[in-house]
Motif scaffolding. Sequence first.
Motif, PDB file in Angstrom:
ATOM      1  N   SER A 585       2.336  20.928  58.940  1.00 53.22           N
ATOM      2  CA  SER A 585       3.001  21.244  57.511  1.00 53.22           C
ATOM      3  C   SER A 585       4.304  20.739  57.716  1.00 53.22           C
ATOM      4  N   PHE A 586       4.939  19.985  56.778  1.00 55.10           N
ATOM      5  CA  PHE A 586       6.305  19.531  56.870  1.00 55.10           C
ATOM      6  C   PHE A 586       6.613  20.096  55.405  1.00 55.10           C
ATOM      7  N   PHE A 587       7.839  20.612  55.372  1.00 56.81           N
ATOM      8  CA  PHE A 587       8.524  21.281  54.577  1.00 56.81           C
ATOM      9  C   PHE A 587       9.873  20.305  54.369  1.00 56.81           C
ATOM     10  N   LEU A 588      10.137  20.233  52.925  1.00 52.21           N
ATOM     11  CA  LEU A 588      11.157  19.434  52.592  1.00 52.21           C
ATOM     12  C   LEU A 588      12.075  20.205  51.497  1.00 52.21           C
ATOM     13  N   ALA A 589      13.637  20.262  51.392  1.00 54.90           N
ATOM     14  CA  ALA A 589      14.206  20.857  50.296  1.00 54.90           C
ATOM     15  C   ALA A 589      14.785  19.599  49.463  1.00 54.90           C
ATOM     16  N   ARG A 590      14.392  19.521  48.309  1.00 49.47           N
ATOM     17  CA  ARG A 590      14.852  18.980  47.055  1.00 49.47           C
ATOM     18  C   ARG A 590      16.087  19.541  46.470  1.00 49.47           C
ATOM     19  N   GLN A 591      17.098  18.942  46.648  1.00 54.97           N
ATOM     20  CA  GLN A 591      18.400  19.504  46.260  1.00 54.97           C
ATOM     21  C   GLN A 591      18.758  18.978  44.687  1.00 54.97           C
ATOM     22  N   THR A 592      18.997  19.955  44.005  1.00 53.44           N
ATOM     23  CA  THR A 592      19.688  19.494  42.463  1.00 53.44           C
ATOM     24  C   THR A 592      21.019  19.629  42.500  1.00 53.44           C
ATOM     25  N   LEU A 593      21.700  18.456  42.234  1.00 53.68           N
ATOM     26  CA  LEU A 593      23.094  18.598  42.260  1.00 53.68           C
ATOM     27  C   LEU A 593      23.756  19.401  40.848  1.00 53.68           C
ATOM     28  N   LEU A 594      24.645  20.170  41.247  1.00 57.15           N
ATOM     29  CA  LEU A 594      25.250  20.705  39.770  1.00 57.15           C
ATOM     30  C   LEU A 594      26.694  20.355  39.883  1.00 57.15           C
ATOM     31  N   PRO A 595      27.346  19.451  39.071  1.00 58.75           N
ATOM     32  CA  PRO A 595      28.753  18.856  39.221  1.00 58.75           C
ATOM     33  C   PRO A 595      29.343  20.251  38.716  1.00 58.75           C
ATOM     34  N   SER A 596      30.702  20.316  39.438  1.00 64.14           N
ATOM     35  CA  SER A 596      31.462  21.577  39.351  1.00 64.14           C
ATOM     36  C   SER A 596      33.040  20.775  39.390  1.00 64.14           C
ATOM     37  N   SER A 597      33.857  21.929  39.273  1.00 67.70           N
ATOM     38  CA  SER A 597      35.347  21.707  39.038  1.00 67.70           C
ATOM     39  C   SER A 597      35.965  21.829  40.554  1.00 67.70           C
ATOM     40  N   ARG A 598      35.094  22.101  41.422  1.00 66.15           N
ATOM     41  CA  ARG A 598      35.548  22.319  43.086  1.00 66.15           C
ATOM     42  C   ARG A 598      36.256  21.129  43.373  1.00 66.15           C
ATOM     43  N   PRO A 599      37.255  21.119  44.316  1.00 65.37           N
ATOM     44  CA  PRO A 599      37.666  19.865  44.994  1.00 65.37           C
ATOM     45  C   PRO A 599      36.857  19.241  45.609  1.00 65.37           C
ATOM     46  N   GLY A 600      36.844  17.811  45.480  1.00 65.21           N
ATOM     47  CA  GLY A 600      35.972  17.061  46.324  1.00 65.21           C
ATOM     48  C   GLY A 600      36.037  15.689  45.630  1.00 65.21           C
ATOM     49  N   MET A 601      35.004  15.725  44.387  1.00 64.48           N
ATOM     50  CA  MET A 601      35.132  14.283  43.916  1.00 64.48           C
ATOM     51  C   MET A 601      35.520  14.552  42.200  1.00 64.48           C
ATOM     52  N   MET A 602      35.711  13.375  41.633  1.00 62.86           N
ATOM     53  CA  MET A 602      35.811  13.511  40.149  1.00 62.86           C
ATOM     54  C   MET A 602      34.337  13.886  39.455  1.00 62.86           C
ATOM     55  N   ILE A 603      34.484  14.450  38.506  1.00 62.71           N
ATOM     56  CA  ILE A 603      33.498  14.690  37.785  1.00 62.71           C
ATOM     57  C   ILE A 603      32.353  13.455  37.587  1.00 62.71           C
ATOM     58  N   TRP A 604      33.107  12.318  36.885  1.00 56.90           N
ATOM     59  CA  TRP A 604      32.221  11.212  36.735  1.00 56.90           C
ATOM     60  C   TRP A 604      31.540  10.825  38.068  1.00 56.90           C
ATOM     61  N   ARG A 605      32.176  10.692  39.260  1.00 58.55           N
ATOM     62  CA  ARG A 605      31.588  10.443  40.557  1.00 58.55           C
ATOM     63  C   ARG A 605      30.589  11.553  40.873  1.00 58.55           C
ATOM     64  N   GLU A 606      30.716  12.896  40.602  1.00 54.86           N
ATOM     65  CA  GLU A 606      29.701  13.625  40.897  1.00 54.86           C
ATOM     66  C   GLU A 606      28.429  13.451  40.213  1.00 54.86           C
ATOM     67  N   LYS A 607      28.596  13.072  39.004  1.00 53.83           N
ATOM     68  CA  LYS A 607      27.546  12.753  38.135  1.00 53.83           C
ATOM     69  C   LYS A 607      26.692  11.388  38.639  1.00 53.83           C
ATOM     70  N   LEU A 613      20.850  10.431  43.582  1.00 57.93           N
ATOM     71  CA  LEU A 613      20.323  11.367  44.281  1.00 57.93           C
ATOM     72  C   LEU A 613      18.835  11.737  43.752  1.00 57.93           C
ATOM     73  N   ARG A 614      18.727  11.650  42.607  1.00 58.05           N
ATOM     74  CA  ARG A 614      17.576  11.707  41.752  1.00 58.05           C
ATOM     75  C   ARG A 614      16.697  10.496  41.927  1.00 58.05           C
ATOM     76  N   ASN A 615      17.445   9.268  42.015  1.00 58.45           N
ATOM     77  CA  ASN A 615      16.546   8.207  42.128  1.00 58.45           C
ATOM     78  C   ASN A 615      16.396   7.600  43.582  1.00 58.45           C
ATOM     79  N   ALA A 616      16.788   8.338  44.519  1.00 62.12           N
ATOM     80  CA  ALA A 616      16.404   7.954  45.823  1.00 62.12           C
ATOM     81  C   ALA A 616      14.961   8.346  46.124  1.00 62.12           C
ATOM     82  N   GLU A 617      14.691   7.512  47.000  1.00 58.05           N
ATOM     83  CA  GLU A 617      13.194   7.583  47.513  1.00 58.05           C
ATOM     84  C   GLU A 617      13.084   8.968  48.395  1.00 58.05           C
ATOM     85  N   SER A 618      11.801   9.581  48.108  1.00 61.81           N
ATOM     86  CA  SER A 618      11.559  10.838  48.695  1.00 61.81           C
ATOM     87  C   SER A 618      11.598  10.806  50.017  1.00 61.81           C
TER      88      SER A 618
END
Length: 639
Positions: A585-607, A613-618
């Motif tokens: 059996s193969f177990f995969l994790a499907r992540q759902t991204l939650l844009p946040s104010s944490r430093p990293g990328m601007m909100i528009w880039r996070e979205k 990510l949602r539209n990538a092939e499984s």
Amino acid sequence: MTAAHIETAPAQDHVPGHDHTHDGVLKLALGAIGIVFGDIGTSPLYAFRETFHGHHYLLLDTFNIMGVISLMFWSMMAVVTLKYVTVIMRADNKGEGGSLALLALISGRAGQKRWTAGIVLLGVFATALFYGDSMITPAVSVLSAVEGIAVAAPGFGGLVVPIAVVILILLFSIQRTGTARVGLFFGPIMLLYFTVIATLGVISIVQSPSIIAALSPHHAVTFFWRDPLHAFLALGSVVLAVTGAEALYADMGHFGRNPIRVSWLFFVLPALTLNYMGQGALLMREGRTALVSPFYNLAPDALQLPLVVLATMAAIIASQAVISGAFSVTQQAIQLGFIPRLRIDHTSASTAGQIYIPVINWALMVMVILLVLSFQTSSNLTAAYGIAVTGAMFIDNCLLAVVLFHLWNWKKRYALPLLAIFFAVDLAYFSANLTKVPDGGWFPLMVGFIIFTLLTTWAKGRMLMMQRLRESAMPIKIFIDSAANSASRVPGTAVFLTSTPDGVPQALLHNLKHNKVLHERVILLTVKITDSPFVPEMKRYKIDDLGKGFHRMVLYYGFMQEVNVPSALKQVSECGAEFKMMETSFFLARQTLLPSSRPGMMIWREKLFAWMLRNAESAMEFFRLPTNRVVELGSQVEI
């Protein structure tokens, strides 16, 4: 990405599976004529005409004709022969060429030095510019070829655009069936095409033999000396004669260095030179009456229509090469982590390079048809053509400089003069093409910046997501000690795919939390794409026994290879019984991204990253997992 060992000395001219005897080189050279030289081979359709008929007026007289011919010839010598064929083609990554292959080679050897981030961005931008070029090339090649109808039969001039659109729709529609069979005809067709254009050039040269003097570089020099402004502006059209030079490097992995060199030096270069001189001789004799299409006017009236058919076939072949190149570059970018997983269909069971990516194919088709309908004529399109090519060529110089100094360790007294020539030539061409930005040059730049934003957003988002997953991951030893004895064990094998080769995968934690069982054999599997194009089967996997039925496994693939997890597992014999898919059996994790104010990328880039990510092939389809043996478990991640 994790770098595998990469040879840094100039590679031997070896392409796996190819015969490199004398006859083998000739066969590969014929194949290279059909695939590699389609783009640069169709340049005579419009390049010479545009220097006099384009957006910057140039007086049509003998002096200027000789100067332009001289510039075109020495541009092909400097850019194609010296830069690409002689020097850059020696900088290969295990036989593979192209900006991404060269970037992977540099990244793998240079490590995390201060300047590597800038080099990576340059390489990514060159890739982004390639997509702009791959939209314009089919449009301008097919349109310029079909425009010959208006020369051979002026009454049908109004059908040029509709015919071009129909041809392009048919071209993109057949991509899903594969091009292996069609490719068998490419070599002979292009061989005939180059023979015909060379013959037409010779016939015209015989009538005006004084054009041969244009091969002397002093004509190019005096052209600049007498009228520097118009000569500089003419460079924007002269560069059209070398568009497609980067294809020699990108397609090196398919044919090898020597076959491409043989094809260029002994066949393609002479044919192009003769045709350009023939067009120049024709304009010296007939003036502006022949300027509507000096390429087609080289042929007698009775042969113009057959020439239109032959040129259209050559344009289709050139377009096919660019489309296939877009598929190949996209596959490399996916494997190297710059593009989300996309559906990739293999159209040939025997040829790994024969691939089809539906979303890229249809996106290209829509953009190409919009270009044809918007610009209407090849003359208008050439204003958009060139800036992406010259930009990519300039970036190749930057990558080459890193190779010369940091990989090959050339002495400065040898490297600097060579780089100075390349940078001076490419800067001149790029600057001249910047003058065409208002007339259409904005299009490839706009496409380049949009795709650059997408590529860098995906790469940055993946890095941040993996960092967050590592931060929240439980150490594997603690998990095994606490869970192995307390949880119920069930028969079979569980494979948990994880992007990080340390810590406990999220899917494993969720499975234990909800199902409260562990399989007898648990594999923590990570797939790594190396900076080398190919990884041999004997080095495909690495296994660590973690105890109590737990194993850490890493599968290694080159960035030119298809990932097939079930096939790789069948080769593994070091962690208990053989793998049987009906018991795994193969177990995969499907992540759902939650844009946040944490430093990293601007909100528009996070979205934007979350949307990609949602539209990538499984992962199930991308890793070729059996559909009835896959369990997906969701989790949320803040970046």
